[in-house]
Write a protein that holds these residues in place. Structure first.
Motif, PDB file in Angstrom:
ATOM      1  N   SER A   1     -12.671 -24.139 -47.893  1.00 58.66           N
ATOM      2  CA  SER A   1     -12.230 -23.264 -46.798  1.00 58.66           C
ATOM      3  C   SER A   1     -10.717 -23.308 -46.634  1.00 58.66           C
ATOM      4  CB  SER A   1     -12.908 -23.673 -45.486  1.00 58.66           C
ATOM      5  OG  SER A   1     -14.284 -23.384 -45.511  1.00 58.66           O
TER       6      SER A   1
ATOM      7  N   ASP B   1     -13.237 -29.206 -42.788  1.00 55.87           N
ATOM      8  CA  ASP B   1     -12.704 -28.095 -43.586  1.00 55.87           C
ATOM      9  C   ASP B   1     -13.016 -26.731 -42.962  1.00 55.87           C
ATOM     10  OD1 ASP B   1     -11.546 -26.915 -45.966  1.00 55.87           O
ATOM     11  OD2 ASP B   1     -13.592 -26.491 -46.630  1.00 55.87           O
ATOM     12  N   ARG B   2     -14.186 -26.565 -42.390  1.00 54.23           N
ATOM     13  CA  ARG B   2     -14.583 -25.249 -41.871  1.00 54.23           C
ATOM     14  C   ARG B   2     -13.770 -24.825 -40.658  1.00 54.23           C
ATOM     15  NH1 ARG B   2     -18.347 -28.851 -40.011  1.00 54.23           N
ATOM     16  NH2 ARG B   2     -18.904 -28.750 -37.795  1.00 54.23           N
ATOM     17  N   TRP B   3     -13.061 -25.782 -40.013  1.00 53.72           N
ATOM     18  CA  TRP B   3     -12.276 -25.462 -38.830  1.00 53.72           C
ATOM     19  C   TRP B   3     -10.819 -25.127 -39.156  1.00 53.72           C
ATOM     20  CZ3 TRP B   3     -14.419 -24.268 -34.392  1.00 53.72           C
ATOM     21  CH2 TRP B   3     -15.696 -24.773 -34.104  1.00 53.72           C
TER      22      TRP B   3
END
Length: 483
Positions: A114, A429-431
């Motif tokens: 991401s 990672d997704r944030w």
């Protein structure tokens, strides 16, 4: 200078450009397109990089800016020089050690997919908008000089420009760009020096008297220490120059693709250090040219154009100077713009192919060639559409807004790299995408609040605030008990 003369000048330059591009890219495969095969001599990379940092916007804007900003830009150039040393001795060893094709592959290994894609998308947005704007500015000049004379529409102007840029870069990529950027540098510097020579001669100035005239001009003031709230305050411009150079060269796929084409890290470092010192001289000459342009307009009574960007075109083409000055202007303008557009197309193709499509991890060499060619054509079409958008909607306020938005996108990229290189924390990672989007928004709010409440103008150093917000946001999403 007649439209026919402009066309002949452009045709002669294009013939040289395509000959160089064909010769240098005739045996280029994927390695040659993406990295130049890592065989570029360091001195040639340095020559290419001197011109690569200049665009058509630089060619017409920097000389015109001296009336409003004097030589204050040199304060930022001093910061650029420090930034070049950071790139040479911090970033270059890292990228060579990792063996990356796209710079943003580093973010994948450090944080995750991401973050990798976030960096790539921010680069894509910034480079596409910035490059399209630079080409648009030059297309408007060519529309005035040639296309309007023959009643041809702007869309044909933009389409023809992007077709030619695509043609000369579609085979060789970086391997061709190193040679064509070297040609651009030679044309740019020669045009700059000869323009100064002919304008000084028209003013009746010898070399020594030219130096005296420039030094005596109020436009030649370099250092501004008196007002910390001013955009031109020395320390603001100096530190902004450091971080702008690191972000917009060291973390820019377009610029670093050429630096990383050298055989060894040491060769890349020699190239960057030489470029840093040469850049000081070239930009100083642009500013000297600006003073001479205003002196010439004052001496001859030429009407002052509505925009400072039009000063150089007006004097060169309609100022009563020898025809060679107009030819030099057109060559410098075309060479700087088309080279910058070709370089941007190649970098966008590389980043999109490797960062967003998976590159060599997903495709064998034959399929990678097909994908690369399709992406390259797609990038050329997309840039052409963006240029038409500027032509349709583009008044000055919209263009300035888009250019500022494009510059904001380097802040999150800088913040992600700083966090990755100077901490050992892992993040969720997704944030990362929401953090990267929030940083420019918060920076813009801070800029507006500082001006309204304190009368303090945040200028180029906005990039630093942007990066700091990104770092702070990533600290908030650190994985606890993991480093």
């Amino acid at each position: 200078m007649t439209p026919a003369t402009v066309i002949l000048t452009v045709a002669a330059y294009l013939a040289a450009l395509f000959a160089v591009a064909w010769y240098s890219g005739r045996r280029a495969g994927n390695a040659g397109f993406f990295t130049g095969g890592r065989r570029t001599p360091w001195w040639m990379a340095a020559l290419a990089m001197i011109g690569a940092a200049m665009s058509g916007v630089t060619f017409i804007s920097v000389p015109g800016s001296v009336a409003a900003d004097a030589f204050s830009y040199m304060q930022m150039v001093l910061g650029f020089t420090v930034g070049q040393f950071v790139i040479a001795f911090v970033l270059v060893p890292l990228f060579y050690r990792l063996g990356v094709v796209s710079l943003y592959e580093y973010l994948d290994g450090r944080f995750g997919v991401s973050t990798h894609r976030t960096g790539a998308w921010f680069f894509f947005l910034s480079k596409m908008l910035g490059s399209a704007l630079k080409v648009y500015v030059v297309c408007t000049v060519m529309q005035l000089l040639v296309f309007d004379h023959y009643g041809l529409p702007f869309w044909l102007n933009a389409a023809a420009t992007m077709l030619l840029v695509w043609l000369y870069t579609q085979r060789g990529g970086v391997q061709s760009l190193i040679w064509t950027d070297t040609l651009k540098t030679l044309c740019l510097v020669a045009g700059l020096v000869l323009s100064i020579f002919f304008i000084a001669r028209a003013l009746g100035l010898s070399a020594g008297r030219t130096v005296d005239a420039v030094a005596a001009s109020p436009f030649s003031r370099i250092f501004f220490f008196d007002d910390p709230s001013s955009d031109r305050y020395f320390w603001k411009m100096f530190f902004a120059g450091i971080f702008v150079l690191i972000a917009m060269t060291g973390l820019d796929q377009d610029m670093m693709q050429k630096n990383l084409s050298c055989a060894t890290p040491r060769d890349a470092q020699k190239n960057i250090v030489l470029t840093a010192f040469c850049q000081i001289g070239v930009i100083l000459l642009f500013l000297v040219l600006g003073v001479l342009l205003y002196l010439y307009m004052d001496r001859t009574g030429l009407p002052m154009p509505a925009k400072s960007d039009q000063v150089f075109p007006q004097v060169a083409v309609n100022g009563g100077l020898p025809l060679v000055v107009g030819v030099l202007f057109v060559v410098g303008l075309i060479s700087s713009t088309w080279s910058a557009a070709g370089s941007a197309l190649t970098a966008l193709t590389t980043s999109f192919t490797f960062d967003l499509l998976g590159g060599s991890r997903r495709f064998d060499d034959r399929r990678l060639t097909r994908v690369r060619r399709r992406v390259h054509a797609g990038m050329a079409c997309t840039m052409g559409v963006v240029i038409l958008g500027f032509g349709f909607f583009g008044d000055d306020s919209v263009i300035n807004l888009v250019y500022k938005v494009a510059s904001y996108t380097y802040g999150p990229i800088l913040g992600m790299f700083v966090f990755g290189m100077f901490t050992r924390f892992a993040v969720r990672d997704r944030w990362v995408p929401p953090v990267a989007v929030a940083a420019p928004v918060l920076s813009a709010l801070v800029q507006a609040a500082a001006l309204r409440w304190f009368g303090y103008r945040i200028g180029f150093e906005l990039l630093i605030y942007n990066a700091l917000f990104t770092v702070a946001g990533m600290l908030l999403i650190v994985k606890r008990h993991e480093k």
